[in-house]
Design a protein around this motif. Structure first.
Motif, PDB file in Angstrom:
ATOM      1  N   UNK A  19      40.419  86.730  53.937  1.00 46.22           N
ATOM      2  CA  UNK A  19      40.378  86.069  55.243  1.00 46.22           C
ATOM      3  C   UNK A  19      39.735  86.996  56.262  1.00 46.22           C
ATOM      4  N   UNK A  78      48.015  85.330  53.358  1.00 44.32           N
ATOM      5  CA  UNK A  78      47.014  86.174  54.018  1.00 44.32           C
ATOM      6  C   UNK A  78      47.177  86.027  55.521  1.00 44.32           C
ATOM      7  N   UNK A  79      47.000  87.124  56.248  1.00 43.13           N
ATOM      8  CA  UNK A  79      47.287  87.157  57.683  1.00 43.13           C
ATOM      9  C   UNK A  79      46.042  87.565  58.456  1.00 43.13           C
ATOM     10  N   UNK A  80      45.569  86.703  59.328  1.00 37.13           N
ATOM     11  CA  UNK A  80      44.427  87.036  60.173  1.00 37.13           C
ATOM     12  C   UNK A  80      44.935  87.175  61.605  1.00 37.13           C
ATOM     13  N   UNK A  81      44.873  88.394  62.102  1.00 36.68           N
ATOM     14  CA  UNK A  81      45.546  88.740  63.357  1.00 36.68           C
ATOM     15  C   UNK A  81      44.524  89.119  64.421  1.00 36.68           C
ATOM     16  N   UNK A  82      44.660  88.558  65.637  1.00 39.93           N
ATOM     17  CA  UNK A  82      43.872  89.084  66.759  1.00 39.93           C
ATOM     18  C   UNK A  82      44.852  89.596  67.794  1.00 39.93           C
ATOM     19  N   UNK A  96      51.298  83.329  47.663  1.00 41.29           N
ATOM     20  CA  UNK A  96      50.599  84.428  48.328  1.00 41.29           C
ATOM     21  C   UNK A  96      50.275  84.060  49.777  1.00 41.29           C
ATOM     22  N   UNK A 113      47.407  81.984  56.037  1.00 36.41           N
ATOM     23  CA  UNK A 113      47.067  81.081  54.940  1.00 36.41           C
ATOM     24  C   UNK A 113      48.066  81.316  53.825  1.00 36.41           C
ATOM     25  N   UNK A 160      52.607  89.141  50.756  1.00 40.48           N
ATOM     26  CA  UNK A 160      51.505  89.217  51.729  1.00 40.48           C
ATOM     27  C   UNK A 160      50.431  90.083  51.086  1.00 40.48           C
ATOM     28  N   UNK A 161      49.300  89.468  50.743  1.00 38.85           N
ATOM     29  CA  UNK A 161      48.333  90.154  49.881  1.00 38.85           C
ATOM     30  C   UNK A 161      47.037  90.546  50.591  1.00 38.85           C
ATOM     31  N   UNK A 162      46.863  90.116  51.815  1.00 33.73           N
ATOM     32  CA  UNK A 162      45.612  90.466  52.477  1.00 33.73           C
ATOM     33  C   UNK A 162      45.608  90.014  53.914  1.00 33.73           C
ATOM     34  N   UNK A 163      44.501  90.317  54.594  1.00 36.50           N
ATOM     35  CA  UNK A 163      44.387  89.895  55.974  1.00 36.50           C
ATOM     36  C   UNK A 163      43.350  90.708  56.703  1.00 36.50           C
ATOM     37  N   UNK A 164      43.330  90.545  58.002  1.00 31.43           N
ATOM     38  CA  UNK A 164      42.460  91.372  58.824  1.00 31.43           C
ATOM     39  C   UNK A 164      43.017  91.410  60.232  1.00 31.43           C
ATOM     40  N   UNK A 165      42.659  92.482  60.958  1.00 29.89           N
ATOM     41  CA  UNK A 165      43.053  92.580  62.368  1.00 29.89           C
ATOM     42  C   UNK A 165      41.802  92.768  63.188  1.00 29.89           C
ATOM     43  N   UNK A 166      41.771  92.125  64.336  1.00 32.51           N
ATOM     44  CA  UNK A 166      40.592  92.241  65.182  1.00 32.51           C
ATOM     45  C   UNK A 166      41.015  92.185  66.646  1.00 32.51           C
ATOM     46  N   UNK A 196      46.544  94.359  49.904  1.00 33.36           N
ATOM     47  CA  UNK A 196      45.827  94.797  51.103  1.00 33.36           C
ATOM     48  C   UNK A 196      45.065  96.097  50.840  1.00 33.36           C
ATOM     49  N   UNK A 216      36.999  97.666  65.722  1.00 36.85           N
ATOM     50  CA  UNK A 216      37.154  96.689  66.790  1.00 36.85           C
ATOM     51  C   UNK A 216      37.900  97.221  67.996  1.00 36.85           C
ATOM     52  N   UNK A 217      38.805  98.158  67.750  1.00 37.97           N
ATOM     53  CA  UNK A 217      39.632  98.634  68.850  1.00 37.97           C
ATOM     54  C   UNK A 217      39.061  99.886  69.502  1.00 37.97           C
ATOM     55  N   UNK A 229      46.899  83.804  62.496  1.00 39.39           N
ATOM     56  CA  UNK A 229      46.492  82.719  61.588  1.00 39.39           C
ATOM     57  C   UNK A 229      46.919  83.120  60.188  1.00 39.39           C
TER      58      UNK A 229
END
Lengths: 336, 336
Positions: free
Chosen positions: A55, B97-101, B95, B145, B129-135, A37, A331-332, B143
């Motif tokens: 992602x 990846x986490x895409x969070x809203x 691995x 992967x 857990x190697x990556x992701x995004x928060x929005x 990350x 975004x926040x 979500x």
């Protein structure tokens, strides 16, 4: 403490710290992980090379408004923003997975158009949509994961900028934010300039081949410009532990941007966001080679400097150093 | 036509058809793809073996209610449902990846708890857990992967069931749906049985090692039970072009399920959903080997039969064939 109080990047910091503290898993996945990350994509090594994954999601009401975006453009953009993260590492994209949430009363034809847009850009860049899921929700969310690989043993990272590097960008910034402003106006805006700006917002073109070219020219540090030029250079500064200076009179302004937004053109170019251009830093001779090799414009806009504030200093047209407040998208914390 | 009119699986059919019709991308990704949309995970070949990837999301209001689920359980489950898809292919997860809203007014501590739950199961199964995004969004969406690989040159698929195969499942079904019913009651339900059922709903345990064991025993066809026992067997029938028969008196009922839901135990076991057990089909001698090897219960519940209806026929306790109506979960068509 609320998420909005610490903002998107504060939250990512919290999460990264939590994951860093967590026990390393005993399997081989932890050992082979090169970049987790904090960069544009995760990178790990396999017996035959490097693999990348990223992602990103588009959320109705946050990233798009169905009044100003068509479903086909939305599909294109959802894939484009992820391809741009692969481009920022110099990677080669291969496979995409799509996680979709949508309301049950949505017309099936809209979903078909969304996939049409996704397939169009997938074909453009030679990637396959290989999986996904759809689930019911009150709002539309498109979360996409792209998996790829990289030639050789290195990738571009945010952490590799060093003092003395020049800071350069591909193409132009500010067009997408300008296009969004035009799209939000009640009456459609006509003319070539408007067309260019709106297209930049609706159909961004990720710099995949340019990212790979940077890697081949031995560039080490890059990021894609998604939050805004200054904001993304700040991310590089923080990750590399350096300062940076941007010379305002070196920042390229696209004719369409100047035509449509005379007064605010520079502000949009510096902090607009969603440009999906690449920002990279490298010694002068490498930047020169890149400029000669790439067919898109490559412009030096400043340099990396020694410093511990991890900040971007802006030298304005009269040579004064301008203090920069918030200059990008969180975004926040919606912009003022 | 609205999405709710054709349902989740109708929509997936539309999407799969659109992608099938799309021009194959010119790159190597299309050529190396072995399994695309339609199975539990996508599979492609590399120079050194097979790689897998899957994505699935949990959506507030559709999959979970923050009144009955803690953030830590939610984190666990969001990863578990994806691991289960890797298990259904016999893969080894690596691995995530986490895409969070999430809404900006959410407490940061809740997000920390969510990650705690995700990290706990990640460590349990040796993944990073190697990556992701928060929005930002009005509702919470997680979500995930997961990317993994597989030993050897084959994976378990939905398409490989053949007439004469026995149909078997690991563990017990219906517990999770029963647990959800208990959690929805106004007053907390006490007792050991309630505890077992609620735990099954909140902390499902994906059958990762069991999936790999099936592959080693040369099982060809499997699916994870996420939509419901009958519904998921139907998916196998459709994908393999066969019929199937389930003998109701062979379906195992967990003592806790019988204790808490006397009348509806069988209905829940057949169509509850979110069990994350594995259903597989194989010749009798292979099923026997699997039973001897696995430490979890493995129960034969019926067989694959020749037939073109691609349907599941249920033989009830008195030997009558029961016609099956809707017997599983479709996000866009809530159950009656």
């Amino acid at each position: 403490m609320k998420v909005s109080e610490i903002g998107e990047f504060g939250l990512i910091g919290h999460i990264t710290e939590a994951i860093g503290k967590a026990e390393n898993p005993p399997g081989v996945s932890g050992e082979n992980l090169l970049i987790g990350i904090g960069d544009d994509a995760a990178v790990w090594s396999t017996a035959i090379g490097l693999e990348l994954a990223t992602t990103d999601s588009l959320v109705q009401g946050t990233h798009f408004d169905l009044k100003t975006t068509s479903w086909i453009d939305l599909g294109w953009k959802a894939v484009a923003v992820n391809l741009s993260d692969i481009a920022a590492m110099g990677g080669i994209p291969r496979y995409a997975l799509v996680s979709l949430t949508l309301p049950g009363d949505l017309d099936v034809d809209f979903v078909a158009s969304l996939y049409k847009g996704m397939l169009r850009i997938a074909n453009e860049f030679g990637i396959s949509i290989v999986g996904g899921n759809v689930t019911a929700s009150r709002i539309v969310t498109i979360a996409i994961t792209i998996i790829g690989d990289a030639d050789g043993k290195a990738v571009l990272t945010r952490t590799a900028a060093v003092p003395g590097d020049l800071v350069a960008i591909t193409g132009y910034t500010g067009l997408s934010a300008a296009g969004l402003r035009l799209l939000k106006r009640r009456r459609p805006v006509e003319g070539d300039a408007a067309q260019v700006l709106q297209q930049a917002h609706l159909r961004p073109m990720p710099r995949i081949s340019e990212g790979q070219a940077l890697l081949h020219h031995n560039v080490k540090a890059a990021i894609d410009i998604s939050d805004g030029l200054v904001a993304d250079l700040s991310h590089v500064c923080k990750a590399s532990g350096v300062d940076a200076r941007i010379n305002e009179n070196m920042v390229p302004l696209h004719p369409a941007l100047k035509a449509a937004f005379k007064k605010n053109a520079m502000k949009l170019a510096l902090s607009g966001g969603e440009d999906y251009e690449l920002l990279f830093t490298a010694p002068p001779q490498i930047v020169e080679q890149v400029k000669q090799d790439l067919t898109c414009p490559v412009t030096v806009i400043g340099e990396i400097t020694r410093g511990k504030s991890c900040r971007v200093h802006l030298v304005d047209a009269s040579g004064d150093i301008v203090s920069l407040q918030q200059t990008g998208w969180d975004h926040f914390r919606p912009q003022v």
